[in-house]
Design a protein around this motif. Structure first.
Motif, PDB file in Angstrom:
ATOM      1  N   LEU A   1       0.878  -1.158   0.000  1.00 26.37           N
ATOM      2  CA  LEU A   1       0.000   0.000   0.000  1.00 26.37           C
ATOM      3  C   LEU A   1       0.922   1.217   0.000  1.00 26.37           C
ATOM      4  CD1 LEU A   1      -3.025   0.516   0.365  1.00 26.37           C
ATOM      5  CD2 LEU A   1      -2.712   0.225   2.823  1.00 26.37           C
ATOM      6  N   GLY A   2       0.689   2.146  -0.924  1.00 27.27           N
ATOM      7  CA  GLY A   2       1.561   3.313  -0.980  1.00 27.27           C
ATOM      8  C   GLY A   2       0.757   4.585  -1.092  1.00 27.27           C
ATOM      9  N   THR A   3       1.271   5.653  -0.473  1.00 26.66           N
ATOM     10  CA  THR A   3       0.666   6.965  -0.683  1.00 26.66           C
ATOM     11  C   THR A   3       1.791   7.972  -0.915  1.00 26.66           C
ATOM     12  OG1 THR A   3       0.719   7.628   1.650  1.00 26.66           O
ATOM     13  CG2 THR A   3      -1.263   6.480   0.905  1.00 26.66           C
ATOM     14  N   ASP A   4       1.465   9.030  -1.612  1.00 28.60           N
ATOM     15  CA  ASP A   4       2.398  10.137  -1.797  1.00 28.60           C
ATOM     16  C   ASP A   4       1.574  11.351  -2.200  1.00 28.60           C
ATOM     17  OD1 ASP A   4       5.756  10.072  -2.322  1.00 28.60           O
ATOM     18  OD2 ASP A   4       4.677  11.864  -3.006  1.00 28.60           O
ATOM     19  N   LEU A   5       2.106  12.528  -1.893  1.00 30.14           N
ATOM     20  CA  LEU A   5       1.405  13.766  -2.266  1.00 30.14           C
ATOM     21  C   LEU A   5       1.785  14.223  -3.663  1.00 30.14           C
ATOM     22  CD1 LEU A   5       1.362  16.598   0.403  1.00 30.14           C
ATOM     23  CD2 LEU A   5      -0.547  15.546  -0.788  1.00 30.14           C
ATOM     24  N   ASN A   6       2.846  13.653  -4.182  1.00 33.27           N
ATOM     25  CA  ASN A   6       3.337  14.044  -5.498  1.00 33.27           C
ATOM     26  C   ASN A   6       2.619  13.183  -6.550  1.00 33.27           C
ATOM     27  OD1 ASN A   6       4.793  14.514  -7.810  1.00 33.27           O
ATOM     28  ND2 ASN A   6       6.808  14.283  -6.844  1.00 33.27           N
ATOM     29  N   PRO A   7       1.771  13.788  -7.402  1.00 34.96           N
ATOM     30  CA  PRO A   7       1.013  12.957  -8.337  1.00 34.96           C
ATOM     31  C   PRO A   7       1.902  12.209  -9.324  1.00 34.96           C
ATOM     32  CG  PRO A   7       0.661  15.306  -8.782  1.00 34.96           C
ATOM     33  CD  PRO A   7       1.464  15.223  -7.527  1.00 34.96           C
ATOM     34  N   LEU A   8       3.106  12.727  -9.588  1.00 33.71           N
ATOM     35  CA  LEU A   8       4.026  11.989 -10.467  1.00 33.71           C
ATOM     36  C   LEU A   8       4.458  10.685  -9.779  1.00 33.71           C
ATOM     37  CD1 LEU A   8       5.760  11.951 -13.104  1.00 33.71           C
ATOM     38  CD2 LEU A   8       7.609  12.898 -11.699  1.00 33.71           C
ATOM     39  N   ALA A   9       4.714  10.767  -8.463  1.00 38.59           N
ATOM     40  CA  ALA A   9       5.108   9.574  -7.705  1.00 38.59           C
ATOM     41  C   ALA A   9       3.982   8.545  -7.730  1.00 38.59           C
ATOM     42  CB  ALA A   9       5.435   9.968  -6.261  1.00 38.59           C
ATOM     43  N   VAL A  10       2.756   8.993  -7.544  1.00 40.69           N
ATOM     44  CA  VAL A  10       1.615   8.064  -7.515  1.00 40.69           C
ATOM     45  C   VAL A  10       1.512   7.341  -8.858  1.00 40.69           C
ATOM     46  CG1 VAL A  10      -0.908   7.950  -7.331  1.00 40.69           C
ATOM     47  CG2 VAL A  10       0.400   9.365  -5.735  1.00 40.69           C
ATOM     48  N   ARG A  11       1.631   8.095  -9.951  1.00 44.39           N
ATOM     49  CA  ARG A  11       1.574   7.492 -11.296  1.00 44.39           C
ATOM     50  C   ARG A  11       2.702   6.474 -11.488  1.00 44.39           C
ATOM     51  NH1 ARG A  11      -0.805  10.379 -15.784  1.00 44.39           N
ATOM     52  NH2 ARG A  11      -2.792  11.133 -14.983  1.00 44.39           N
ATOM     53  N   LEU A  12       3.895   6.891 -11.050  1.00 44.84           N
ATOM     54  CA  LEU A  12       5.076   6.062 -11.272  1.00 44.84           C
ATOM     55  C   LEU A  12       5.002   4.774 -10.443  1.00 44.84           C
ATOM     56  CD1 LEU A  12       7.757   6.061 -12.728  1.00 44.84           C
ATOM     57  CD2 LEU A  12       8.684   7.553 -10.955  1.00 44.84           C
ATOM     58  N   ALA A  13       4.632   4.920  -9.183  1.00 47.15           N
ATOM     59  CA  ALA A  13       4.550   3.739  -8.307  1.00 47.15           C
ATOM     60  C   ALA A  13       3.470   2.785  -8.823  1.00 47.15           C
ATOM     61  CB  ALA A  13       4.265   4.173  -6.876  1.00 47.15           C
ATOM     62  N   ARG A  14       2.380   3.339  -9.336  1.00 45.73           N
ATOM     63  CA  ARG A  14       1.325   2.482  -9.906  1.00 45.73           C
ATOM     64  C   ARG A  14       1.845   1.735 -11.129  1.00 45.73           C
ATOM     65  NH1 ARG A  14      -3.507   6.605  -9.772  1.00 45.73           N
ATOM     66  NH2 ARG A  14      -4.117   6.234  -7.616  1.00 45.73           N
ATOM     67  N   ALA A  15       2.514   2.469 -11.996  1.00 43.77           N
ATOM     68  CA  ALA A  15       2.987   1.847 -13.246  1.00 43.77           C
ATOM     69  C   ALA A  15       4.030   0.770 -12.958  1.00 43.77           C
ATOM     70  CB  ALA A  15       3.580   2.911 -14.163  1.00 43.77           C
ATOM     71  N   LYS A  16       4.868   0.998 -11.962  1.00 41.11           N
ATOM     72  CA  LYS A  16       5.933   0.031 -11.686  1.00 41.11           C
ATOM     73  C   LYS A  16       5.406  -1.236 -11.031  1.00 41.11           C
ATOM     74  CE  LYS A  16       9.842   1.952 -10.088  1.00 41.11           C
ATOM     75  NZ  LYS A  16      10.696   2.980  -9.436  1.00 41.11           N
ATOM     76  N   THR A  17       4.296  -1.123 -10.289  1.00 44.86           N
ATOM     77  CA  THR A  17       3.779  -2.299  -9.574  1.00 44.86           C
ATOM     78  C   THR A  17       2.623  -2.975 -10.318  1.00 44.86           C
ATOM     79  OG1 THR A  17       2.373  -0.786  -8.309  1.00 44.86           O
ATOM     80  CG2 THR A  17       4.444  -1.478  -7.281  1.00 44.86           C
ATOM     81  N   ALA A  18       2.168  -2.359 -11.410  1.00 48.66           N
ATOM     82  CA  ALA A  18       0.986  -2.886 -12.112  1.00 48.66           C
ATOM     83  C   ALA A  18       1.280  -4.233 -12.755  1.00 48.66           C
ATOM     84  CB  ALA A  18       0.570  -1.903 -13.209  1.00 48.66           C
ATOM     85  N   PRO A  19       0.306  -5.169 -12.677  1.00 51.05           N
ATOM     86  CA  PRO A  19       0.499  -6.419 -13.418  1.00 51.05           C
ATOM     87  C   PRO A  19       0.387  -6.121 -14.908  1.00 51.05           C
ATOM     88  CG  PRO A  19      -1.599  -6.439 -12.199  1.00 51.05           C
ATOM     89  CD  PRO A  19      -0.972  -5.106 -11.979  1.00 51.05           C
ATOM     90  N   ARG A  20       1.342  -6.606 -15.698  1.00 47.30           N
ATOM     91  CA  ARG A  20       1.293  -6.394 -17.161  1.00 47.30           C
ATOM     92  C   ARG A  20       1.624  -7.718 -17.823  1.00 47.30           C
ATOM     93  NH1 ARG A  20       4.217  -2.072 -16.355  1.00 47.30           N
ATOM     94  NH2 ARG A  20       3.007  -0.173 -16.482  1.00 47.30           N
ATOM     95  N   ASP A  21       0.633  -8.373 -18.407  1.00 44.40           N
ATOM     96  CA  ASP A  21       0.928  -9.643 -19.064  1.00 44.40           C
ATOM     97  C   ASP A  21       1.479  -9.364 -20.470  1.00 44.40           C
ATOM     98  OD1 ASP A  21      -1.229  -8.949 -20.594  1.00 44.40           O
ATOM     99  OD2 ASP A  21      -2.601 -10.440 -19.735  1.00 44.40           O
ATOM    100  N   GLU A  22       1.759 -10.451 -21.205  1.00 48.84           N
ATOM    101  CA  GLU A  22       2.410 -10.277 -22.502  1.00 48.84           C
ATOM    102  C   GLU A  22       1.561  -9.423 -23.442  1.00 48.84           C
ATOM    103  OE1 GLU A  22       4.114 -13.951 -23.848  1.00 48.84           O
ATOM    104  OE2 GLU A  22       4.618 -12.960 -25.754  1.00 48.84           O
ATOM    105  N   ASP A  23       0.245  -9.634 -23.416  1.00 47.86           N
ATOM    106  CA  ASP A  23      -0.637  -8.839 -24.289  1.00 47.86           C
ATOM    107  C   ASP A  23      -0.535  -7.358 -23.939  1.00 47.86           C
ATOM    108  OD1 ASP A  23      -1.429 -11.072 -25.566  1.00 47.86           O
ATOM    109  OD2 ASP A  23      -3.401 -11.241 -24.585  1.00 47.86           O
ATOM    110  N   ALA A  24      -0.544  -7.073 -22.626  1.00 49.21           N
ATOM    111  CA  ALA A  24      -0.486  -5.671 -22.190  1.00 49.21           C
ATOM    112  C   ALA A  24       0.848  -5.050 -22.594  1.00 49.21           C
ATOM    113  CB  ALA A  24      -0.676  -5.596 -20.674  1.00 49.21           C
ATOM    114  N   ARG A  25       1.913  -5.836 -22.518  1.00 45.87           N
ATOM    115  CA  ARG A  25       3.226  -5.292 -22.893  1.00 45.87           C
ATOM    116  C   ARG A  25       3.282  -5.034 -24.394  1.00 45.87           C
ATOM    117  NH1 ARG A  25       4.881  -9.334 -19.001  1.00 45.87           N
ATOM    118  NH2 ARG A  25       5.565 -10.773 -20.612  1.00 45.87           N
ATOM    119  N   ARG A  26       2.692  -5.949 -25.157  1.00 44.42           N
ATOM    120  CA  ARG A  26       2.671  -5.755 -26.613  1.00 44.42           C
ATOM    121  C   ARG A  26       1.833  -4.518 -26.974  1.00 44.42           C
ATOM    122  NH1 ARG A  26       0.982 -10.973 -28.541  1.00 44.42           N
ATOM    123  NH2 ARG A  26       2.663 -12.076 -27.645  1.00 44.42           N
TER     124      ARG A  26
END
Ligand SMILES: C[S@@+](CC[C@H](N)C(=O)[O-])C[C@H]1O[C@@H](n2cnc3c(N)ncnc32)[C@H](O)[C@@H]1O
Length: 429
Positions: A119-144
């Motif tokens: 569980l993560g929080t931050d006041l910086n909206p760039l951090a929130v976007r980045l932390a979400r993108a880095k932890t998001a599940p991305r299967d092969e279709d999503a990566r393609r």
């Protein structure tokens, strides 16, 4: 905390740092804190300068930049090895780890790898976007799909460059000063193409890819650099770099997925990331986390609003919360005397500790990584001020480990005792 210096079994600190780790408090946890702190690789601005710009990397920097960790620069990231060691030592298996100052998401990423929900929080909206993108599940279709969307945006940008299309909007003088005119035009096409993406997850990914290349093609060296310099950037290079960076994110994401615990044994650990103020944590329920592992900003050192102004503007992210409630920013602390900065910092930290004490479960651990900093020649000793603040919030100090760090601050402030970084263990009663 009882004073019980403990050195046995702890490796000497790094040569460039030159100090041993000293500990106090309960021996077992203190040893784990010391182990987590004792990671090769510089800390502070030097580390990030290296991490963001180095062409050649050392072994430690390789770990620091491995898989999703290396996708996007972020000032004062925690070293992933430190995060991993803290999570495995202090969070129960299958438990929930909270990082209220999650920044780029290092603790969240390492929690998932260790099989904990994050569980993560931050006041910086760039951090929130980045932390979400880095932890998001991305299967092969999503990566393609990500690579294919980026390739389309690049193709549009190339086409607009060849047909000498003008910008899709007016850019202010800050952007004119920051980019060569032909780079600004390519960035404009990439920005417009990314915003035009209708899938919200893909759009968020493309905009982060754009953010990841912004500084590289600008006249600035890094987020924290103040001076500008000329860089020679060929026509078409910016759009090519955009696609390369999207491919890089897809590759890094696949490498990260491969590190997660086998899903034969249970569901993929999950991360939730929210926009919240760590001194309030109003989006979180009482006792929702088993453990907190976090690193607050360095007092009077960084200024995330200023460092990220360009990225926030390009991604059209709302920075009002950060503007009003960022903890310890240089822009506010510079105007204070040393003693004023000290009492402001204790006050801000104690508001964070009060919120932390509410959201961690009873007897849960609050692990804080905090470094000494300075304000107008006055040392702000991290462990002393955090202990005072945690006491006010009713948290019990159980153990501490500290290690010397390079003094990139003010030599006057650290003339009597060196600057150090501390790993602190508090417990909710
Ligand atoms: C030292 S950085 C954390 C870095 C993170 N551990 C990582 O590895 O990327 C501190 C973070 O605190 C955030 N921050 C500052 N004030 C805050 C507040 N009041 N509430 C929540 N986050 C805040 C900053 O945006 C920054 O991301």
């Amino acid at each position: 905390m009882t004073s019980r210096p403990h050195q046995a079994g702890i490796k000497r600190a790094l040569s460039h740092v030159g100090g041993s780790v000293d500990t106090e408090g309960d021996a077992g946890p203190a040893k784990s804190l010391a182990h987590a702190l004792d990671v090769t690789g510089a800390e502070g601005p030097e580390r990030h300068k290296l991490a963001d710009e180095a062409e050649e990397t050392s072994k430690e920097e390789e770990i620091d930049r491995a898989h999703v960790h290396g996708f996007h620069a972020y000032p004062a990231r925690m070293h992933p090895v430190t995060a991993a060691r803290l999570v495995t030592a202090f969070a129960p298996e299958g438990g929930v780890v909270l990082d209220p100052f999650c920044g780029s998401g290092t603790v969240l990423v390492e929690s998932l790898i260790a099989g904990r929900d994050a569980l993560g929080t931050d006041l910086n909206p760039l951090a929130v976007r980045l932390a979400r993108a880095k932890t998001a599940p991305r299967d092969e279709d999503a990566r393609r799909a990500l690579i294919s969307a980026a390739a389309s945006v690049r193709a549009i940008a190339d086409e607009r460059r060849k047909t000498r299309a003008g910008a899709t909007k007016r850019y202010d003088k800050e952007d004119a000063a920051m980019f060569d005119p032909h780079v600004l035009l390519e960035l404009d096409s990439l920005r417009a193409g990314s915003f035009a993406q209708t899938d919200p997850n893909l759009r968020a990914d493309l905009l982060l890819v754009l953010s990841a290349i912004l500084v590289k093609v600008s006249r600035r060296r890094s987020d924290t650099a103040t001076r500008t310099e000329q860089k020679r950037i060929a026509a078409g290079y910016t759009a090519k770099l955009f696609l390369r960076k999207a491919e890089d994110l897809a590759r890094r994401s696949a490498a990260f997925e491969a590190l997660l615990p086998s899903q034969v044994r249970g569901p993929r650990p999950r991360a939730r990331v929210r926009d919240d103020d760590a001194t309030r944590l109003s989006t979180l329920k009482d006792a929702c986390a088993d453990v907190i592992v976090t690193s607050p900003p360095y007092a009077a050192t960084y200024d995330y609003l200023t460092h990220h102004a360009m990225r926030l503007r390009w991604l059209e992210l709302d920075s009002k919360g950060l503007e009003d409630r960022e903890l310890g920013p240089r822009r506010r602390y510079n105007a204070m005397s040393g003693p004023e900065a000290e009492s402001a910092w204790v006050d801000e930290l104690s508001r964070f500790f009060s919120a932390a004490a509410r959201v961690v479960r009873p007897k849960g651990a609050v692990i804080v990584l905090i470094a000494d900093s300075s304000s107008n020649g006055h040392a702000l000793r991290g462990e002393v001020l955090a202990a005072a603040a945690a006491h006010e919030a009713g948290l019990r100090p159980l153990a501490r480990a500290s290690q010397q760090r390079p003094d990139f601050h003010d030599q006057r402030a650290f003339a009597s005792a060196p600057r150090r970084e501390h790993a602190l263990y508090f417990q909710r009663r």
